[in-house]
Design an enzyme around this catalytic site. Structure first.
Site, PDB file in Angstrom:
ATOM      1  N   SER A 192       0.944  -1.291   0.451  1.00  0.00           N
ATOM      2  CA  SER A 192      -0.065   0.281  -0.224  1.00  0.00           C
ATOM      3  C   SER A 192       0.780   1.373  -0.241  1.00  0.00           C
ATOM      4  O   SER A 192       1.958   1.515  -0.799  1.00  0.00           O
ATOM      5  CB  SER A 192      -1.245  -0.119   1.377  1.00  0.00           C
ATOM      6  OG  SER A 192      -1.902   0.865   1.054  1.00  0.00           O
ATOM      7  N   ASP A 225      -9.976  -3.951  -5.539  1.00  0.00           N
ATOM      8  CA  ASP A 225      -8.585  -2.877  -4.278  1.00  0.00           C
ATOM      9  C   ASP A 225      -9.949  -1.573  -4.168  1.00  0.00           C
ATOM     10  O   ASP A 225     -10.340  -1.224  -5.213  1.00  0.00           O
ATOM     11  CB  ASP A 225      -7.934  -2.582  -4.549  1.00  0.00           C
ATOM     12  CG  ASP A 225      -7.208  -2.533  -3.413  1.00  0.00           C
ATOM     13  OD1 ASP A 225      -7.598  -1.345  -2.448  1.00  0.00           O
ATOM     14  OD2 ASP A 225      -5.964  -2.671  -2.976  1.00  0.00           O
ATOM     15  N   HIS A 253      -7.979  -4.912  -1.400  1.00  0.00           N
ATOM     16  CA  HIS A 253      -6.720  -4.247  -0.763  1.00  0.00           C
ATOM     17  C   HIS A 253      -6.148  -5.197   0.567  1.00  0.00           C
ATOM     18  O   HIS A 253      -4.628  -5.663   0.671  1.00  0.00           O
ATOM     19  CB  HIS A 253      -7.385  -3.059   0.957  1.00  0.00           C
ATOM     20  CG  HIS A 253      -5.599  -2.125   0.517  1.00  0.00           C
ATOM     21  ND1 HIS A 253      -5.396  -1.575  -0.541  1.00  0.00           N
ATOM     22  CD2 HIS A 253      -5.334  -2.280   2.074  1.00  0.00           C
ATOM     23  CE1 HIS A 253      -4.493  -0.999   0.116  1.00  0.00           C
ATOM     24  NE2 HIS A 253      -4.324  -1.349   1.449  1.00  0.00           N
TER      25      HIS A 253
END
Length: 711
Positions: free
Chosen positions: A563, A648, A683
């Protein structure tokens, strides 16, 4: 971009993989080449040409075909590791106690338990009335609920005061858009009510029929509204209680530990605001606790007739604790209880009838302080002996108790849940994480905390763990992990899956770089906005230190981040590719400028205080100077494994897809460049505990094969 607690737990167990000259992967397979369709993007008179902007069309069949072609390429290139992946999966799974049970906690007349059954991926939530010897009441068997879904997540479990109703949220897409439902725990019936597009979180008022929840904007997924649902009414009748119109804020609602107040929170990166209403008056009007003032952060806890406020008021950078009567909540009434300290970060508090428990951080490590209300001069700290560790309070719902429940672990010490008697100072280990297989002995591993010197002279701590017989001669493979954003502290945690690397000769390192809050609030402030580049140079300097000290060498050093940590990986790849043999970037946030200019993308506007607002030229120029996608260049790059989720909601799949396409076009060597897209996940990756292990096994097999380790 910004992580949730779930995200961070998921990524704490996943490690980088990369190629070396020893690899026997098939480089003769034709790489996918994305079509070049130039799009000019102009801002502040500056034109950026994005050749792969077209990949952001999620529903376009040409886009899907390209992603699937990348997946096919990945599978073909790594086909020879599939058996090793299966072996690693079974190895990691064999260390896990499959029929595991949480330590029960007591709340409002019931003991609550989460347990897993052998061979099953998902938890079972149950309770027992009054005593642990009572019959088990299964509230939710997530294995049954998940049967027809490729992805399943249950969250926000919340029980009404009369113990009759359970509100819960379900996400089956992995975009963190939960549908709230309500179950009658007495009849077992799941009621027909379905509240869509929510965060999954909710809270009951004291009347057992009013349920408050937060709903998300359909496009940006920002939690922007608080509603009240009344049992028996149609969802269309739900009352809008609060609308957070500032696009840089998100909102949520919860109930105070005292159960007296409903509390609406509104937060941006550097400002907070709360509204309160007595839970016994759900039809009343919320009142603002202290109106938002840019730069003022605070959180509130209620006890007796006072509120306790953790805040940065009066330039308390590391926060302090203040107190105010519940009848006078504005900041001019707040009084210091624990003053600000330059070298101690106040992270939070737990309030009990006779004790105040304070969670602090100093010198980069967590500490827990016990302070009796009646005799504050008799305060003391829980003793911890390891050189590097993490300690944290856990589920403490009861006011009237002298027992504090906390967790403890280190990089070589499995996690434990401990009940500590704050009066007698006796502790009872309620549970220590079991490592099955009979091979693990923590005495076989060494933990260290060392300090690297950054470019500007700042000392950066690094937590290390490795096998006791390892020699520091530069030949060891080393995996260096970091995150470095949002003030998220990277704790030195224990991992059973990590043993598959350590036992094969790897060193594992966590670089506690600026941008996190590891050494206090200033550590965060000096790693964001116009100081963001400190995050990247800190990581590179930690790598150089580990090489200089002969822990590893560039031929065996691997980097990993996910991320916002994927952003870190992207910058490191552009700036210091020669230091690494391989890099893993998971759901990487790499197209910083384009994303931050698009306020239709989920979470963008709420990120301005973290990265800056590129609509202002100063921030635009600074972001562009480090944005990984904008700074890909014609040079040699390490071997790369890049993973993402098609659904995501935090870092859109097209960021890594575009990045890979551009890297393929510009790199000057033929090291491996792999993009692996999970078409069912978002995610946090796969949802089941064993499915998640399969993702780790893919990365481990990749890494170990490239190091020449075949079993």
């Amino acid at each position: 971009m910004k992580p949730t607690n779930t995200f961070m737990l998921a990524f704490c167990s996943i490690f980088a993989a990369a190629c070396s000259t020893k690899n026997k992967m098939n480089n003769t397979i034709k790489e996918p080449i994305a079509k070049i369709k130039p799009t000019n993007l102009e801002k502040h008179g500056d034109v950026r040409t994005d050749n792969y902007y077209w990949l952001n069309q999620r529903e376009d069949q040409e886009v899907i075909a390209y992603i699937e072609e990348e997946n096919k390429y990945y599978n073909e290139v790594t086909a020879h590791t599939k058996d090793f992946q299966k072996d690693l999966f079974e190895e990691m799974k064999s260390r896990i106690k499959e029929d595991d049970t949480s330590v029960p906690y007591f709340n409002n007349g019931y003991w609550y338990i989460t347990r897993f059954e052998k061979g099953k991926d998902y938890p079972i939530y149950s309770r027992k009335k009054g005593t642990l010897d009572a019959p088990e009441e299964i509230m939710f068997d997530c294995n049954e609920l998940a049967k027809d879904h490729a992805y399943f997540q249950l969250g926000g479990l919340n029980i009404s005061d009369d113990n009759k109703f359970a509100a819960f949220g379900v996400d089956t897409v992995s975009r963190r858009e939960y549908t709230i439902q309500i179950k009658n725990l007495e009849t077992g019936e799941i009621m027909p009510t379905k509240i869509e597009k929510t965060t999954g979180g909710s809270t009951w008022a004291a009347d057992n029929k009013s349920l408050f929840y937060s709903r998300k904007d359909e496009q940006t997924l920002r939690a922007d509204r608080i509603f009240k649902h009344t049992l028996g009414n149609d969802v269309a009748q739900d009352e809008l209680i609060f609308n957070e119109k500032d696009e840089t804020f998100s909102t949520y609602i919860y109930r105070s530990k005292s159960r007296k107040y409903l509390i609406i929170g509104s937060e941006s990166t550097m400002t907070s605001e709360y509204q309160i209403l007595e839970a016994s008056n759900p039809d009343g009007k919320f009142s603002v606790f202290q109106k938002r003032t840019r730069g003022l952060e605070y959180s509130v806890s209620h006890y007796n007739d006072h509120f306790y406020i953790v805040t940065n008021k009066d330039k308390a950078t590391n926060f302090k604790l203040m107190i105010t009567p519940e009848t006078a909540t504005t900041k001019e009434n707040w009084k210091d209880l624990i003053p600000h300290r330059e070298d101690v970060l106040l992270e939070g508090i737990d309030i009990f009838k006779d004790y105040l428990v304070v969670s602090e951080r100093f010198n980069g490590l967590s500490h827990i302080k016990i302070q009796p209300w009646q005799n504050p001069d008799q305060a003391y700290y829980l003793p911890f002996e390891n050189e590097t560790f993490t300690a944290y309070t856990t589920t403490n719902l009861d006011f009237d108790t002298e027992i504090l429940r906390y967790g403890y672990q280190s990089m070589a010490t499995p996690s434990s849940v401990i009940d500590f008697n704050m009066r007698t100072k006796e502790k009872t280990v309620k549970k220590e994480q079991e490592v099955l297989g009979g091979k693990f002995n923590k005495e076989n591993y060494i933990e260290e905390r060392v300090w690297a010197t950054a470019t500007d002279g700042t000392k950066i701590p690094i937590s290390l763990v490795y096998k006791k017989d390892l020699k520091k001669d530069g030949s060891n493979p080393l995996l260096q992990y970091a995150y470095g954003s949002y003030g998220s502290t990277m704790e030195p945690y224990f991992s059973t899956v990590r043993l598959s690397l350590l036992d094969r000769g790897f060193i594992y390192a966590i670089a506690h770089i600026r941008g996190g809050e590891d050494l206090g609030r200033e550590w965060y402030e000096n790693g964001k906005l116009l100081k963001k580049k400190n995050t990247f140079t800190d990581y590179i300097d930690c790598s150089k230190f580990l090489i200089d000290q002969k822990y590893t060498s560039p031929q065996h050093l691997y980097a990993e981040g996910g991320s916002a940590g994927g952003l870190l990986m992207g910058v490191v790849l552009n700036d210091a590719p020669e230091l690494y043999n391989g890099v893993i970037a998971q759901v990487p946030f790499v197209d910083v400028v384009t994303t931050m200019l698009d306020d239709s993308i989920p979470l963008t506007t709420g990120e301005y205080d973290e990265w800056g607002n590129p609509n202002e030229k100063e921030y635009y120029d600074y972001m562009k100077s480090y944005s990984p996608y904008d700074n890909v260049k014609a040079q040699d790059y390490p071997n790369l494994y890049i993973s993402t989720g098609f659904h995501d909601s935090q870092v859109q799949y097209w960021e890594p897809a575009k990045w890979v396409a551009k890297l393929r076009a510009l790199r000057t060597n033929k090291n491996l460049l792999l993009l692996d897209t999970n078409m069912d996940a978002g995610h946090g990756g796969a949802s089941g505990r064993f499915e998640a292990l399969k993702e780790v096994a893919k990365e481990f097999a990749f890494l170990l094969d490239l190091e020449g380790i075949k079993k």
